[in-house]
Design a protein around this motif. Structure first.
Motif, PDB file in Angstrom:
ATOM      1  N   PRO A 613     -10.179   6.232  16.014  1.00  0.00           N
ATOM      2  CA  PRO A 613     -10.604   7.432  16.873  1.00  0.00           C
ATOM      3  C   PRO A 613      -9.350   7.841  17.749  1.00  0.00           C
ATOM      4  CG  PRO A 613     -11.947   5.292  17.376  1.00  0.00           C
ATOM      5  CD  PRO A 613     -11.057   4.907  16.136  1.00  0.00           C
ATOM      6  N   GLY A 614      -9.360   9.249  17.928  1.00  0.00           N
ATOM      7  CA  GLY A 614      -8.453   9.981  18.690  1.00  0.00           C
ATOM      8  C   GLY A 614      -6.797  10.195  17.969  1.00  0.00           C
ATOM      9  N   GLU A 615      -7.009   9.661  16.665  1.00  0.00           N
ATOM     10  CA  GLU A 615      -5.779  10.184  15.724  1.00  0.00           C
ATOM     11  C   GLU A 615      -6.014  10.938  14.556  1.00  0.00           C
ATOM     12  OE1 GLU A 615      -4.203   5.440  16.296  1.00  0.00           O
ATOM     13  OE2 GLU A 615      -4.116   6.226  14.260  1.00  0.00           O
ATOM     14  N   ALA A 616      -5.084  12.155  14.628  1.00  0.00           N
ATOM     15  CA  ALA A 616      -5.226  13.150  13.606  1.00  0.00           C
ATOM     16  C   ALA A 616      -4.286  13.061  12.778  1.00  0.00           C
ATOM     17  CB  ALA A 616      -5.485  14.281  14.384  1.00  0.00           C
ATOM     18  N   TRP A 617      -3.178  12.036  12.633  1.00  0.00           N
ATOM     19  CA  TRP A 617      -2.033  12.081  12.012  1.00  0.00           C
ATOM     20  C   TRP A 617      -2.459  11.846  10.522  1.00  0.00           C
ATOM     21  CZ3 TRP A 617      -0.519   7.546   9.620  1.00  0.00           C
ATOM     22  CH2 TRP A 617      -1.096   6.591  10.001  1.00  0.00           C
ATOM     23  N   ARG A 618      -1.467  12.276   9.580  1.00  0.00           N
ATOM     24  CA  ARG A 618      -1.904  12.183   8.161  1.00  0.00           C
ATOM     25  C   ARG A 618      -0.391  11.658   7.407  1.00  0.00           C
ATOM     26  NH1 ARG A 618      -3.441  16.892   9.669  1.00  0.00           N
ATOM     27  NH2 ARG A 618      -1.543  18.068   8.948  1.00  0.00           N
ATOM     28  N   TRP A 619      -0.584  11.014   6.350  1.00  0.00           N
ATOM     29  CA  TRP A 619       0.696  10.459   5.647  1.00  0.00           C
ATOM     30  C   TRP A 619       0.620  10.665   4.163  1.00  0.00           C
ATOM     31  CZ3 TRP A 619       5.110   8.332   7.271  1.00  0.00           C
ATOM     32  CH2 TRP A 619       6.070   7.772   6.250  1.00  0.00           C
ATOM     33  N   CYS A 620       1.838  11.335   3.576  1.00  0.00           N
ATOM     34  CA  CYS A 620       1.849  11.703   2.065  1.00  0.00           C
ATOM     35  C   CYS A 620       2.525  10.412   1.411  1.00  0.00           C
ATOM     36  CB  CYS A 620       2.459  12.963   2.123  1.00  0.00           C
ATOM     37  SG  CYS A 620       2.875  13.286   0.307  1.00  0.00           S
ATOM     38  N   PHE A 621       1.944   9.672   0.456  1.00  0.00           N
ATOM     39  CA  PHE A 621       2.419   8.498  -0.330  1.00  0.00           C
ATOM     40  C   PHE A 621       3.567   9.095  -1.033  1.00  0.00           C
ATOM     41  CE2 PHE A 621      -1.633   6.672   1.119  1.00  0.00           C
ATOM     42  CZ  PHE A 621      -1.438   5.544   1.509  1.00  0.00           C
ATOM     43  N   VAL A 622       3.328  10.209  -1.709  1.00  0.00           N
ATOM     44  CA  VAL A 622       4.393  10.643  -2.579  1.00  0.00           C
ATOM     45  C   VAL A 622       5.726  10.975  -2.019  1.00  0.00           C
ATOM     46  CG1 VAL A 622       4.752  12.398  -4.503  1.00  0.00           C
ATOM     47  CG2 VAL A 622       2.450  11.548  -4.137  1.00  0.00           C
ATOM     48  N   ASP A 623       5.731  11.851  -0.985  1.00  0.00           N
ATOM     49  CA  ASP A 623       6.870  12.262  -0.228  1.00  0.00           C
ATOM     50  C   ASP A 623       7.226  11.335   0.886  1.00  0.00           C
ATOM     51  OD1 ASP A 623       7.000  14.661  -1.433  1.00  0.00           O
ATOM     52  OD2 ASP A 623       5.620  15.611  -0.392  1.00  0.00           O
ATOM     53  N   ASP A 624       6.571  10.484   1.278  1.00  0.00           N
ATOM     54  CA  ASP A 624       6.814   9.231   2.215  1.00  0.00           C
ATOM     55  C   ASP A 624       7.143   9.938   3.699  1.00  0.00           C
ATOM     56  OD1 ASP A 624       7.100   6.521   2.630  1.00  0.00           O
ATOM     57  OD2 ASP A 624       9.274   6.425   2.690  1.00  0.00           O
ATOM     58  N   THR A 625       6.232  10.801   3.962  1.00  0.00           N
ATOM     59  CA  THR A 625       6.509  11.453   5.141  1.00  0.00           C
ATOM     60  C   THR A 625       5.198  11.836   5.780  1.00  0.00           C
ATOM     61  OG1 THR A 625       7.664  13.392   6.076  1.00  0.00           O
ATOM     62  CG2 THR A 625       6.428  13.650   4.203  1.00  0.00           C
ATOM     63  N   LEU A 626       5.178  11.803   7.189  1.00  0.00           N
ATOM     64  CA  LEU A 626       4.148  12.446   7.988  1.00  0.00           C
ATOM     65  C   LEU A 626       3.844  14.046   7.705  1.00  0.00           C
ATOM     66  CD1 LEU A 626       4.800  11.018  11.635  1.00  0.00           C
ATOM     67  CD2 LEU A 626       2.552  10.657  10.201  1.00  0.00           C
TER      68      LEU A 626
END
Length: 627
Positions: A613-626
């Motif tokens: 809840p309240g979190e909207a960040w994403r993570w790319c496993f391939v590029d290893d970055t937010l």
């Protein structure tokens, strides 16, 4: 003995008042000023008179250095145009405006009025950082305030020296008098700025050379204590800007400390300078207030009188407050018009309003006022006017800035966003360390496995702070169990010490190791508790470019809204949930069973989003970055 008792009384009173301010939620600088001013009228309180040498040599260099070594050189370079406009243009603009007002209201010539303007023009690094830290301002605003107040002192002091010479007066530390002309003023500014920067750079190189040969934290910290004076004194002797010299040395040493110092020396320096800065900042505001009683007595016996002096002081205060936004907003517009780069880094208008109202004066204004020679016409009145501006700006702006920032929706750093940035940075650093580990010759498999496990724990510990679930995280559980163990170990060490069977030095080594571990655990716990309930998105400054996210939606409906699909099937618990933006698979974080990462390994779906809840960040496993 009297001097020692006075210093002790000032130190103890400063600490007590700061503690009271913290409990009351009040601004410590304002309460210290009020207590000092009230005490200055009590007959039993001894006089605490500050000389120019005490302020300019004893207090100003260490205060500037303490601020400079903790200020980001990268951030200052990014805001260099704005800082130059504030630290040079605004100071001269304010000094000129105050000179016009003072000439109309006081029986002094324009040169002396300009000297008064130079005294009250520069906002102060100590006041700016103390108030900004107390109320919580955005880091971009704090960077501008720190950069402005670190560098504007040179402009103000050179302007003061030039104005006093034009008025036929000689200021302390001013160097030889000479005929005043546009050329001489330009040369004076050039000598102060360039000379101070060159001497500061030379001091930095000298200290850096010494630090490469120092491997004892105590010796390194001693060198650090001498650093501001190594830069300041030669610059002043050569009639350059000691302020710029100290700031240059501090910024460069702070920026290069990861290369020049080992970890023990950096920790020692940081701890010692934090304590010194705390003591001096609190003491200086108390001592400034203590000057008020004698000043009032001196002005009452002058030809101008106390009432007129206070009225002129209020008029100058209003002038200073009005001129600041009159400079800042047109200069913002000019930056936006002439440079595409400046348009991209320009702060929002709401932060510009905060910046225009955050020009608190402090120790530099007091020091500059004390530089007025004894033969200066109406000197007590001019010094009291400077005090009125200084105290008035601290009281008026310091008390209203929190309300103004809330009304404009300007907030300080969000611990949740900081935690997200920290997690990303640590993940990148740990990844570099693990890649280096793979290339080391003759690895011991057990040692490699332990190092890899510790690396994963370091990363997971930060990510765990971001969730809001009721389930206790592994880091919280470790901290909850380990702290009582440390307390039991310390009690046993104290029992052994009381028996007298073990050497004191051996016990101290073991006790120090326990203290380091406990302080680390407590610090981690405090930072976890500071994470606020606020929507969390990936910060723009660390968000990477990702072609995978561009082909995926911002969000997706989860396939199973009840929790981690694998944990539900296995009957295990999870900590934080992640959703795959390709197929909607719901998995748990790496601090749980790691099913979100396992889903990427099996499916190749590149991007996941936090499902907390309240979190909207994403993570790319391939590029290893937010993203």
């Amino acid at each position: 003995m009297d001097l020692a008792l006075t210093l002790l009384a000032v130190a103890v009173a400063s600490l007590l008042v700061h503690g009271i301010a913290s409990r009351l939620g009040a601004l410590a600088p304002l309460l210290l000023l009020a207590v000092g001013a009230a005490a200055s009228f009590v007959p039993a309180v001894p006089d605490v008179n500050l000389s120019p040498d005490v302020v300019l040599i004893g207090l100003l260099p260490p205060l500037l250095y303490a601020t400079a070594i903790s200020t980001s050189l990268i951030d200052l370079k990014a805001q260099r145009v704005a800082i130059a406009g504030l630290s040079v243009g605004l100071v001269l603009f304010t000094a000129l405006g105050v000179a016009v007002v003072a000439t109309a209201l006081l029986p002094i010539d324009f040169a002396l009025a300009f000297a008064l303007g130079a005294i009250v023009a520069p906002p102060d690094a100590v006041a700016a950082t103390a108030v900004a830290r107390s109320i919580g301002l955005p880091r971009r605003v704090v960077t501008l305030l720190e950069g402005e107040s670190l560098l504007n002192d040179a402009t103000a002091l050179v302007s003061l020296r030039t104005a006093l010479a034009a008025a036929g007066l000689a200021a302390a530390h001013s160097g030889p008098s000479e005929n005043i002309s546009v050329g001489s003023v330009a040369i004076d500014f050039l000598r102060a700025a360039v000379g101070g920067a060159v001497i500061g750079f030379a001091a930095y190189k000298l200290i850096a050379l010494a630090r490469r040969r120092i491997d004892e934290p105590v010796v390194d910290t001693t060198v650090s204590f001498a650093a501001p004076f190594i830069a300041y004194l030669p610059a002043e002797l050569l009639h350059s800007s000691g302020v710029i010299a100290v700031v240059t040395t501090g910024l460069l040493l702070g920026h290069r400390s990861p290369v020049l110092q080992d970890a023990r020396s950096r920790l020692s320096e940081r701890s010692n300078w934090t304590s010194i800065q705390f003591i001096l900042e609190n003491a200086i505001f108390l001592v400034i207030g203590l000057q008020l009683g004698d000043l009032v007595d001196d002005v009452q016996g002058s030809s101008i009188g106390l009432g007129r002096t206070l009225l002129v002081g209020l008029a100058v205060l209003v002038t200073v407050l009005v001129l600041r936004p009159l400079w800042i907003f047109p200069f913002r517009a000019l930056r936006s018009l002439v440079s595409a780069r400046e348009r991209t880094i320009l702060a929002p208008r709401s932060e510009g309003v905060i910046l225009s109202w955050a020009g608190m004066r402090g120790v530099v204004t007091l020091a500059a006022a004390l530089l007025l020679p004894p033969e200066t016409p109406h000197r007590p009145s001019l010094v009291l006017i400077a005090m009125v501006v200084m105290i008035g700006s601290l009281v008026l702006q310091g008390t209203t800035l929190p309300t103004l920032s809330r009304a404009l929706g300007v907030r300080g750093p969000d611990p949740r966003e900081d935690a997200l940035q920290e997690a990303t940075v640590i993940q990148a650093a740990v990844g570099a360390g693990l890649r280096r580990l793979e290339k080391l010759p003759d690895p011991d498999e057990d040692a490699v496995e332990r190092l890899q496990q510790q690396a994963r724990m370091r990363v997971n510990r930060v990510w765990e702070r971001l969730g809001r679930g009721d389930t206790e995280s592994p880091s919280d559980a470790y901290r909850r169990l380990r702290l009582p163990m440390l307390e039991a170990e310390r009690r046993e060490l104290l029992r052994i010490r009381a028996s007298g069977l073990v050497d004191h030095e051996v016990l101290e080594e073991v006790m120090t190791a326990l203290d380091v571990e406990e302080s680390t655990l407590v610090s981690i716990g405090d930072r976890a508790d500071a994470v606020r309930e606020a929507p969390l998105r990936a910060p723009e400054r660390i968000t990477g470019e990702c072609e995978h996210q561009a082909r995926l939606p911002e969000s997706i409906a989860p396939r199973d809204a009840e929790g981690c699909e694998e944990c539900l099937r296995a009957g295990t618990a999870w900590l934080h949930l992640r959703v795959c933006l390709t197929c909607g698979h719901v998995g748990c974080c790496d601090s749980s069973q790691g099913h979100a990462s396992a889903h990427f390994e099996q499916s190749g779906h590149p991007v996941m989003r936090s499902l907390e809840p309240g979190e909207a960040w994403r993570w790319c496993f391939v590029d290893d970055t937010l993203v």
